[in-house]
Write an enzyme that holds these catalytic residues in place. Sequence first.
Site, PDB file in Angstrom:
ATOM      1  N   LYS A 188      44.563 -52.856 117.035  1.00 51.19           N
ATOM      2  CA  LYS A 188      43.458 -53.452 117.789  1.00 51.19           C
ATOM      3  C   LYS A 188      42.848 -54.576 116.955  1.00 51.19           C
ATOM      4  CE  LYS A 188      40.706 -49.450 116.346  1.00 51.19           C
ATOM      5  NZ  LYS A 188      39.948 -48.265 116.812  1.00 51.19           N
ATOM      6  N   GLU A 243      47.583 -57.365 124.918  1.00 53.67           N
ATOM      7  CA  GLU A 243      46.839 -57.073 126.142  1.00 53.67           C
ATOM      8  C   GLU A 243      45.358 -56.904 125.826  1.00 53.67           C
ATOM      9  OE1 GLU A 243      49.041 -53.634 127.315  1.00 53.67           O
ATOM     10  OE2 GLU A 243      47.830 -52.254 126.133  1.00 53.67           O
ATOM     11  N   GLU A 246      42.671 -47.124 130.780  1.00 54.47           N
ATOM     12  CA  GLU A 246      41.226 -47.193 130.583  1.00 54.47           C
ATOM     13  C   GLU A 246      40.565 -47.261 131.949  1.00 54.47           C
ATOM     14  OE1 GLU A 246      39.150 -47.956 127.690  1.00 54.47           O
ATOM     15  OE2 GLU A 246      40.797 -47.564 126.297  1.00 54.47           O
ATOM     16  N   LYS A 265      41.763 -55.546 125.085  1.00 54.47           N
ATOM     17  CA  LYS A 265      41.137 -54.330 124.546  1.00 54.47           C
ATOM     18  C   LYS A 265      39.806 -54.194 125.259  1.00 54.47           C
ATOM     19  CE  LYS A 265      40.141 -50.930 121.680  1.00 54.47           C
ATOM     20  NZ  LYS A 265      39.009 -50.395 122.478  1.00 54.47           N
ATOM     21  N   ARG A 289      47.574 -42.277 114.660  1.00 51.23           N
ATOM     22  CA  ARG A 289      47.007 -43.610 114.532  1.00 51.23           C
ATOM     23  C   ARG A 289      47.939 -44.422 113.630  1.00 51.23           C
ATOM     24  NH1 ARG A 289      41.858 -44.997 115.802  1.00 51.23           N
ATOM     25  NH2 ARG A 289      41.130 -42.840 115.737  1.00 51.23           N
ATOM     26  N   ARG A 317      40.230 -38.783 126.752  1.00 51.33           N
ATOM     27  CA  ARG A 317      41.030 -38.858 125.525  1.00 51.33           C
ATOM     28  C   ARG A 317      41.005 -37.545 124.749  1.00 51.33           C
ATOM     29  NH1 ARG A 317      39.974 -43.216 121.992  1.00 51.33           N
ATOM     30  NH2 ARG A 317      40.777 -41.922 120.318  1.00 51.33           N
ATOM     31  N   PHE A 358      47.928 -48.966 131.051  1.00 52.39           N
ATOM     32  CA  PHE A 358      48.727 -49.703 130.074  1.00 52.39           C
ATOM     33  C   PHE A 358      49.965 -48.959 129.601  1.00 52.39           C
ATOM     34  CE2 PHE A 358      45.039 -47.927 127.692  1.00 52.39           C
ATOM     35  CZ  PHE A 358      45.708 -46.965 126.941  1.00 52.39           C
ATOM     36  N   ARG A 406      38.974 -44.003 127.825  1.00 51.32           N
ATOM     37  CA  ARG A 406      40.393 -43.672 127.925  1.00 51.32           C
ATOM     38  C   ARG A 406      40.603 -42.580 128.976  1.00 51.32           C
ATOM     39  NH1 ARG A 406      44.201 -44.152 123.551  1.00 51.32           N
ATOM     40  NH2 ARG A 406      46.293 -43.851 124.415  1.00 51.32           N
TER      41      ARG A 406
END
Length: 501
Positions: free
Chosen positions: A373, A207, A258, A209, A367, A229, A296, A214
């Site tokens: 990404k 999808e 986003e 970026k 992470r 975020r 998303f 965020r």
Amino acid sequence: MLRFADVVAVSSTVSATRSRLAKVDALAGVLTAADPDEVPAVVAFLAGAPRQGRIGAGWRTLAAVAGQPADSPTLTVRAVDAALGEVAAVSGSGSTARRADLLGGLLTAATADEQRFLRALLTGELRQGALEGVMLDAIARASGQPGPAVRRAFMLSGRLPETAAAALAGTLDDVRLELGRPVRPMLASPGATLADAVADLSPCLVEYKMDGARIQVHKRGADVRVWTRTLREITGSVPELVELVRGLPCAAAVLDGETLALTDDGRPRPFQETMSRFGSTVEEQVRALLLRPYFFDCLHLDGEDLIDEPLRVRTAALRRAVGDHVIPGVAEPTLEQAEELTSAALDAGHEGVMVKDLDSTYQAGRRGKAWQKVKPVHTFDLVVLAAEWGHGRRTGTLSNLHLGARDPDGGPPVMVGKTFKGLTDELLAWQTRTFPEFESHRDDWTVYLRPHLVVEIALDGVQVSTRYPGGIALRFARVVRYRPDKTPEEADTIDTLRGLL
């Protein structure tokens, strides 16, 4: 009853060692010694952020009211926590003087070591190595609870003190996703190439970026709340997002996505323009710069928690919940389809694409490799450690940046390079105006900063180097933008950069 001096001593122990195991042992020891009602305050102190948040006292105030330190320690954890609570509650006429009186009383009762700790704690400078990952390991050690269970509770509560209290009380199973309480966001790792990411994560979802901000949105009927975020609530600043979510065809939802501002031709406006809206409640500014959401992920829908469901299930729920407001993407693409989507994203002015494992669950606050990404250029979020005064046309401005990567074991940021490239006149002026607010000390050439500001850096790679403590140096580093939506704890690690070798 735990003495405050014991907490300060553990902080010193943690700061003095680079061993993650030694940090965990020291932290677990003081958590075990604390009474149950003391645990949240102990964790907050050692993590560098009092439970009361910002209490309206800066360096000047603290220096003015410090007075002579006490000869011997008498303060307890309960007493310090209560005093900070009283300071935080002060408001209205005469609040500045009243706050100073309360802080003066607290600091006068503190020893020299306790005063130093309190000043660092209250000004956000307490960088002692007790970062989230280390503290979570210590909570697991002290409570005897499994590490994954502790991390899950932290993911759902978003708060270290409450997580520690639940772990030590044996009530981690009671910590669940709650509408109205934000969940820590799942993060992505840099992917090497599109082909590698698609192959590694197959079956996958690819999808856009986007170069946006965020957001996490909670809906319960007409009640809609929005967080960034970093879990800062911005509901009052984004009325158009609130109104849109109220009209979605669902009664209750927790959405991840986003938001960004678009130009008249549909291209993304600069990131800083989107971020400027998050501090605004002025109606004219809202009308001048409307935000559009792109969702998303869906963590809850109409009474059903989805956080432990695979992404393919969450994506199906997301489409039912938000309809056309899903971020553009394609599920289980061929490499050719993924390349076409990437080209479309770049042509539309976006950063690249995200590649996500369709069988992965939502791993908040981590992470991991399940989300990657992929961008045309390597970019990393680093901490600004210092800035040198410029030369030539940059004379009088703070220019050359010293850059640090996060130490995953909780130590201070590790310096990995310098750069002055990519700095516009506007950024130079902003740095010169802003950096003194975070100054720790200076010499004739350089202003050194407390770890606070995060900057996104583009680079061509890294190389082995003995010039910097991390053993590597950045190649052709240049500034992309500052990231006010990120904290130093969210910067990329030295290990991530070393992985480019």
